[in-house]
Design an enzyme around this catalytic site. Structure first.
Site, short mmCIF file in Angstrom:
data_model
loop_
_atom_site.label_atom_id
_atom_site.label_comp_id
_atom_site.label_asym_id
_atom_site.label_seq_id
_atom_site.Cartn_x
_atom_site.Cartn_y
_atom_site.Cartn_z
N SER A 130 -29.63 15.13 36.75
CA SER A 130 -28.28 15.77 36.72
C SER A 130 -27.15 14.61 36.70
O SER A 130 -27.41 13.85 37.42
CB SER A 130 -27.86 16.81 37.95
OG SER A 130 -26.74 17.37 37.71
N LYS A 184 -33.89 21.93 39.39
CA LYS A 184 -32.97 21.71 38.72
C LYS A 184 -32.14 23.08 38.19
O LYS A 184 -31.13 22.89 37.89
CB LYS A 184 -33.35 20.60 37.36
CG LYS A 184 -32.07 20.47 36.37
CD LYS A 184 -31.18 19.72 37.02
CE LYS A 184 -29.88 19.26 36.05
NZ LYS A 184 -29.64 20.23 35.08
N HIS A 187 -30.12 24.28 40.64
CA HIS A 187 -28.91 23.34 40.75
C HIS A 187 -27.94 24.03 39.71
O HIS A 187 -26.62 24.17 39.98
CB HIS A 187 -29.21 22.14 40.42
CG HIS A 187 -28.06 21.10 40.11
ND1 HIS A 187 -27.48 21.16 38.92
CD2 HIS A 187 -27.39 20.18 40.82
CE1 HIS A 187 -26.41 20.44 38.73
NE2 HIS A 187 -26.43 19.68 39.84
N ASN A 188 -28.45 24.23 38.46
CA ASN A 188 -27.44 24.67 37.39
C ASN A 188 -26.90 25.96 37.75
O ASN A 188 -25.82 26.57 37.47
CB ASN A 188 -28.15 24.47 36.06
CG ASN A 188 -28.21 23.11 35.58
OD1 ASN A 188 -27.93 22.10 36.34
ND2 ASN A 188 -28.43 22.93 34.11
N GLU A 191 -24.26 25.79 39.80
CA GLU A 191 -23.08 24.91 39.10
C GLU A 191 -22.62 26.15 38.30
O GLU A 191 -21.20 26.05 38.35
CB GLU A 191 -23.85 23.99 38.12
CG GLU A 191 -23.02 23.45 37.08
CD GLU A 191 -23.86 22.82 35.78
OE1 GLU A 191 -24.65 21.57 36.32
OE2 GLU A 191 -23.58 22.96 34.66
C1 6PG Z 1 -26.15 18.52 34.97
C2 6PG Z 1 -25.73 19.55 33.96
C3 6PG Z 1 -26.20 19.57 32.57
C4 6PG Z 1 -25.64 20.54 31.69
C5 6PG Z 1 -26.65 21.79 31.60
C6 6PG Z 1 -25.43 23.00 31.62
O1 6PG Z 1 -26.66 18.75 35.90
O2 6PG Z 1 -26.00 17.35 34.55
O3 6PG Z 1 -26.14 20.63 34.64
O4 6PG Z 1 -27.73 19.88 32.86
O5 6PG Z 1 -24.22 20.72 31.96
O6 6PG Z 1 -27.04 21.46 30.19
O7 6PG Z 1 -25.19 23.51 30.51
P1 6PG Z 1 -24.71 24.81 29.81
O8 6PG Z 1 -23.53 25.15 30.50
O9 6PG Z 1 -24.53 24.64 28.56
O10 6PG Z 1 -25.83 25.86 30.33
#
Ligand code: 6PG
Length: 463
Positions: A130, A184, A187-188, A191
């Site tokens: 990430s 991960k 994590h997303n 996010e």
């Molecule tokens: C990271 C991000 C990276 C990216 C993802 C999410 O941790 O560096 O999460 O992996 O931003 O691909 O992308 P989307 O918003 O397109 O699903």
């Protein structure tokens, strides 16, 4: 220098692969590189400048593998899905049983588990990386799965290139098998929820209070220095204050309100549900991105069902509301990790995961430094019940309640903030309403229920 001196191979010279290879070279790690389109190799080496002394370019796959010292570490930075399967297939005949292939893309952990099982004769690792391009180049956060053997190989390569929180490298062997990609993915998911909650607060200020983007950006700039200190709030502050050179308007106002997504947020929600969890704030964020893409339907509905009203919320309440929402989204993410750890027998160290998210990654924030010790206290207990959680969360809850209440009354959408609040209110309700659900199930389906006074399974005479 002989060709066998590379300590690691990086295959894939896209943005992330190039940045990772340069980061390694800068840290004194000799790296072999290759790429499907071999004509990318020479320009990459030219751009690497003096770092190229520690980079060996290889056109053919066999030449690339030969350039890496044994036991080998080959890191794939290529598009996820079929290309990864195809590469593993091509690599296996060239590798030995001590060698490790790392998929450093955003893969579905189910694929990672399958690939681990299928990659007989080598070690296969799913690793979450990430931090975007800048992170990969100057210090990402890395979540490593796979075997202990692979971690022994990877640790000395990854620790020097990782982001550092104070002196602590933001990389860990989080667990075996697909654990790295699962962590991960979550994590997303966090996010997504964090970004959506920020967007909801932006929406209240823009649509409910008539603030222009630069003014909202300035407020986020202030917040980035306080309890909301984080990469995502800083980024928000920055992007809100950029002017579009073509139109002279804030650039953010010139962008279509349709969000993309590549799948990791959705995977978090799917896996949460499979594990009997509800990551409702993350689900709301995934749903909001999906709804955002129905632009023409929304425009039509806006004329049929008009009428959002104004709100009058002070910045301090909005700051607290966002803080509380962020805490709740993180707690949901950590509960998904806890459930996965139990289901797959991964022994995830949730506190360590919070620690390696404190720098380098997209959700890095001061909050993660506050959450880590709470997660360490009693790993088997929901973190909502950790000593100190009430001190962190409770002062901000009235503002979350006020903001969500005002938004709902005004008809302004706050799906992630309200989902987080509903989850909190449900989680703290000692006596809930599932007694009625059980009565309904028994009444129409004779499913039975437990009584509060007599043990065993019971049925009602529902008439
Ligand atoms: C990271 C991000 C990276 C990216 C993802 C999410 O941790 O560096 O999460 O992996 O931003 O691909 O992308 P989307 O918003 O397109 O699903």
């Amino acid at each position: 220098m002989t060709r066998t001196q590379a300590r690691v191979g990086v295959y894939g010279l896209g943005t992330m692969g190039s940045a990772l290879a340069l980061n390694m070279a800068e840290q004194g790690i000799h790296v072999a590189i290759s790429n499907r389109e071999s004509d990318w190799i020479a320009p990459f080496l030219a751009e690497a400048g003096e770092l190229a002394i520690r980079i060996t370019g290889a056109v053919e796959l066999a030449e690339f593998v030969d350039a890496v010292a044994q036991p080998r570490v080959i890191i794939l930075m290529i598009p996820s899905g079929a290309p990864v399967d195809a590469m593993i297939k091509r690599l296996i005949p060239l590798l030995g049983e001590e060698d490790t292939v790392v998929d450093a893309g955003n893969a579905d952990f189910i694929d990672t588990r399958r690939r681990t099982a299928e990659a007989a004769g080598i070690h296969f690792v799913g690793m979450g990386v990430s931090g975007g391009e800048d992170g990969a180049r100057h210090g990402p956060s890395m979540m490593v799965g796979g075997s202990d053997h692979s971690w022994q190989q990877l640790q000395p390569i990854l620790e020097p290139i990782a982001a550092r929180f104070k002196h602590d490298p933001c990389v860990a062997h989080v667990g075996p098998d697909g654990a790295g990609h699962f962590v991960k993915t979550v994590h997303n998911g966090i996010e997504y929820a964090d970004m959506q909650m920020i967007a909801e607060i932006y929406g209240l200020l823009r649509d409910g209070q008539g603030w222009e983007a630069p003014r909202i950006g300035a407020l986020f700039s202030d917040w980035a220095k306080g309890k909301l200190a984080s990469f995502l709030v800083e980024t928000t502050a920055k992007v809100l204050q950029v002017t579009d050179p073509n139109s002279g308007h804030p650039l953010v106002d010139m962008i279509r309100d349709q969000a993309g997504q590549k799948g990791t947020g959705r995977w978090t929600v799917i896996e949460a549900l499979k594990l009997g969890q509800s990551a409702s704030a993350i689900e709301a964020a995934v749903g909001a991105r999906a709804w955002s893409s129905t632009k023409s339907a929304r425009l039509a509905a806006a004329t049929q069902f008009p009428g959002a009203e104004q709100v009058d919320l002070d910045p301090a309440s909005l700051e607290n509301a966002l803080f509380a929402g962020r805490v709740l989204a993180h707690l949901q993410g950590f509960e998904v990790l806890r459930a996965a750890s139990a289901e797959f027998d991964w022994s995830l160290d949730l506190a360590r995961i919070a620690e390696i998210w404190r720098a380098g990654c997209i959700i890095r924030s001061n909050l993660l430094d506050d959450l880590a010790p709470l997660l360490r206290q009693a790993p088997e207990r929901p973190v909502l019940l950790a000593d100190g959680m009430a001190d962190l969360l409770l002062p901000a809850i009235p503002d979350l309640r006020q903001v969500v209440g005002a938004a709902v009354a005004a008809g302004l959408p706050v799906p992630a903030l309200s989902a987080g609040l509903a989850w909190f209110d449900t989680a703290r309700q000692g006596t809930g309403t599932a007694n009625l659900i059980q009565a309904q199930r028994d009444a129409f389906g004779v499913h039975g229920f437990e009584r509060t006074d007599v043990p065993g399974k019971h049925h009602g005479d529902w008439g």
